[in-house]
Design an enzyme around this catalytic site. Structure first.
Site, PDB file in Angstrom:
ATOM      1  N   ASN A  22      61.740  63.495  82.927  1.00 47.00           N
ATOM      2  CA  ASN A  22      62.430  62.475  83.922  1.00 47.00           C
ATOM      3  C   ASN A  22      63.390  63.065  84.874  1.00 47.00           C
ATOM      4  OD1 ASN A  22      64.555  63.308  81.836  1.00 47.00           O
ATOM      5  ND2 ASN A  22      65.169  61.154  81.649  1.00 47.00           N
ATOM      6  N   ASP A  25      55.960  75.923  69.977  1.00 45.25           N
ATOM      7  CA  ASP A  25      56.659  76.437  68.646  1.00 45.25           C
ATOM      8  C   ASP A  25      56.710  77.921  69.024  1.00 45.25           C
ATOM      9  OD1 ASP A  25      56.835  74.086  67.534  1.00 45.25           O
ATOM     10  OD2 ASP A  25      55.525  74.570  66.133  1.00 45.25           O
ATOM     11  N   GLY A  72      65.153  66.220  75.768  1.00 44.33           N
ATOM     12  CA  GLY A  72      63.563  65.537  75.401  1.00 44.33           C
ATOM     13  C   GLY A  72      63.755  64.508  74.324  1.00 44.33           C
ATOM     14  N   GLU A  97      69.479  67.485  73.672  1.00 40.71           N
ATOM     15  CA  GLU A  97      69.894  66.255  74.037  1.00 40.71           C
ATOM     16  C   GLU A  97      68.690  65.307  73.762  1.00 40.71           C
ATOM     17  OE1 GLU A  97      69.893  62.986  75.709  1.00 40.71           O
ATOM     18  OE2 GLU A  97      70.121  63.901  77.712  1.00 40.71           O
ATOM     19  N   CYS A 129      67.668  58.751  79.422  1.00 38.44           N
ATOM     20  CA  CYS A 129      68.262  58.895  78.101  1.00 38.44           C
ATOM     21  C   CYS A 129      69.657  57.994  77.924  1.00 38.44           C
ATOM     22  CB  CYS A 129      68.604  60.230  77.809  1.00 38.44           C
ATOM     23  SG  CYS A 129      69.696  61.183  78.975  1.00 38.44           S
TER      24      CYS A 129
HETATM   25  O1  G3H Z   1      67.804  61.259  80.845  1.00 38.73           O
HETATM   26  C1  G3H Z   1      68.678  61.919  80.486  1.00 38.73           C
HETATM   27  C2  G3H Z   1      69.845  62.365  81.837  1.00 38.73           C
HETATM   28  O2  G3H Z   1      70.511  63.507  81.151  1.00 38.73           O
HETATM   29  C3  G3H Z   1      70.498  61.145  82.218  1.00 38.73           C
HETATM   30  O3  G3H Z   1      71.301  61.439  83.436  1.00 38.73           O
HETATM   31  O4  G3H Z   1      72.762  59.674  83.358  1.00 38.73           O
HETATM   32  O5  G3H Z   1      72.578  61.012  85.480  1.00 38.73           O
HETATM   33  O6  G3H Z   1      70.698  59.569  84.498  1.00 38.73           O
HETATM   34  P1  G3H Z   1      71.687  60.471  84.216  1.00 38.73           P
END
Ligand code: G3H
Length: 478
Positions: free
Chosen positions: A158, A219, A234, A253, A287
């Site tokens: 993303n 892995d 991820g 994360e 996320c």
């Molecule tokens: O998808 C996870 C990212 O760390 C979120 O970053 O809050 O800038 O969209 P963001």
């Protein structure tokens, strides 16, 4: 094949001896857009060996010179924002403007990191022995921060560019070398970003980028004895990586189920705007997206009216046209989201919009009157679908938030700062935002998740500190 993007090793662009490639499917057209090399384990071994050697020389390179090169890479990256953004549009269907923003933000992150690094790493500590009982003033301790070695960076689809540089830049300023394993969707954007570092003139083998199938080299990379640190962003894969990895520092994360608690006295326009932007930007594939709304019953109708009015204005379509809602990253992701929606339907959730899907494109959907027995109350859709639970009390909201196995961020809307502080203390998440949607940035803020959301803390300063060890020398006087 000639149209397969090469991987980057020993300062050169190379074809894999495997002769195999990995296809990157455009989420919008659902056709193969690009191909990248499927690197073999032998190639990974070679990269690891070279990265280890390159790191030793880099650690001896003056800090100001490391910073200078990073500033140069940042400027080159920003110069190439348009071609890289085009790749993001094609690979991950991120809306065109947001794709440009991702690249610019990444350049800024690299520069900030260079500046922060020279300050943090330019300082050590000096201690004397006589403050501890029984000691004379005969020992001087000089402690400084030294690099870890080879950092393995694994960003998600993303933010392939931004979440790659948020690992690469702190690692490099701290004197480490990098092996980057890009996500499949986003690999070509990553390769272009790496090319900017190449153009900046970093020493060969300091930055390496291996592409390939997770099943072949996943892995193998994360369990490789040559890796001294893993920085991963991820999903669930991170949990298995952390179980298999060696005794090395891990930065993880792994997603969230960020709750948005709306109190009776909230500014409902503000809350609605943040729910829509926070929950549905990049089609909910963040996320830190708002993933569950917990609204006090007395204001729920009024809030939902405002939210639904805003949802009606969202544009839905291809990322090239900069639509608000674009196709989700893959067919399997769309199927998963649909599964959550159907489960909620069977169990009696109220659909605020009609559920509609064409290929990977899912129209934005708010699900009201969600209950705890529905999967969507707990699982992360990673799509433009947002559940709403009506709560009888704030405690109920906090309990729901804390019952989650995730603990990334959360937010609370209220005009009462005292209440907000008490709720923030009670929410078991890495960050609580008061009167705004969850977000990672600004990128120097600490960013961390509790429980299954992660290990360690990110943000520029914390990442630099995580990618060093303290080394001390003690001078013993007679
Ligand atoms: O998808 C996870 C990212 O760390 C979120 O970053 O809050 O800038 O969209 P963001």
């Amino acid at each position: 094949e000639n149209n397969v993007y090469k991987y980057y090793s020993e300062g050169e662009w190379r074809k894999s001896v495997s002769g195999k490639s990995v296809a990157i499917v455009n989420p919008t057209t659902r056709k193969t857009q690009y191909k990248v090399q499927a690197c073999s384990q032998a190639e990974v071994n070679k990269v690891m060996e070279a990265a280890k050697i390159a790191q030793k020389a880099w650690a001896k390179t003056p800090l100001w010179k490391r910073a200078e090169l990073l500033h140069k890479a940042a400027a080159i990256l920003k110069e190439h924002k348009h071609p890289i953004a085009e790749c993001l549009v094609k690979e991950i269907a991120k809306p065109a403007k947001d794709s440009v923003t991702e690249v610019v933000r990444s350049g800024d992150l690299i520069s900030y990191c260079a500046e922060e690094g020279v300050r943090i790493l330019g300082q050590g500590t000096f201690l004397v022995s006589d403050s501890f009982p029984g000691n004379e003033r005969t020992k001087y301790c000089l402690a400084s921060k030294v690099p870890l070695g080879v950092v393995l960076a694994i960003p998600p689809f993303n933010y392939p560019v931004n979440l790659a540089v948020s690992k690469i830049a702190p690692a490099l300023i701290a004197g480490n070398s990098i092996v980057l394993k890009p996500p499949t969707q986003g690999a070509v954007s990553c390769l272009h970003m790496v090319h900017c570092f190449h153009l900046a003139g970093f020493p060969k083998s300091l930055i390496n980028c291996v592409t390939g199938k997770g099943s072949e080299i996943g892995d193998f990379l994360t369990m490789h004895p040559g890796v001294n640190c893993i920085s991963f962003t991820g999903g669930d894969t991170g949990i298995s990586i952390s179980k298999k990895a060696g005794m090395i520092p891990l930065q993880m994360e792994l997603g969230g189920k960020d709750a948005c608690i709306v109190l009776e006295d909230a500014d409902l326009d503000l809350a609605a705007a943040n729910i829509v932007k926070g929950g549905l930007s990049y089609s909910g594939q963040r996320c830190t997206a708002v993933k569950i709304v917990l609204v006090v019953e007395s204001v729920a109708d009024a809030l939902m009216e405002k939210v639904n009015a805003k949802v009606a204005k969202l544009t839905v379509g291809p990322p090239e046209e900069d639509c608000d809602i674009t196709p989700v990253v893959s067919e399997s992701s769309a199927n998963f989201i649909e599964g959550l929606v159907m489960d909620a339907k069977e169990k009696g959730a109220t659909f605020c919009q009609t559920y509609k899907r064409e290929g990977n494109l899912i129209w934005p959907l708010l699900l009201d009157n969600v209950r705890a027995d529905m999967r969507i109350a707990w699982e992360e859709p990673f799509g433009p679908v947002l559940p709403v639970i009506r709560i009888g009390s704030v405690e109920e909201g906090i309990n729901h938030c804390n019952a989650s196995n995730f603990g990334l961020q959360g937010c609370v809307f209220t005009k009462d700062i005292n209440k907000a502080m008490i709720i923030s203390d009670a929410m078991e998440t890495g960050t609580v935002q008061i009167n705004s949607a969850p977000a990672r940035g600004p990128d120097h803020f600490p960013f961390q998740g509790l429980k299954d959301s992660g290990i360690g803390s990110q943000g520029i300063t914390n990442s630099i500190n995580m990618m060093v060890k303290v080394k001390s020398t003690v001078i013993n006087l007679p």
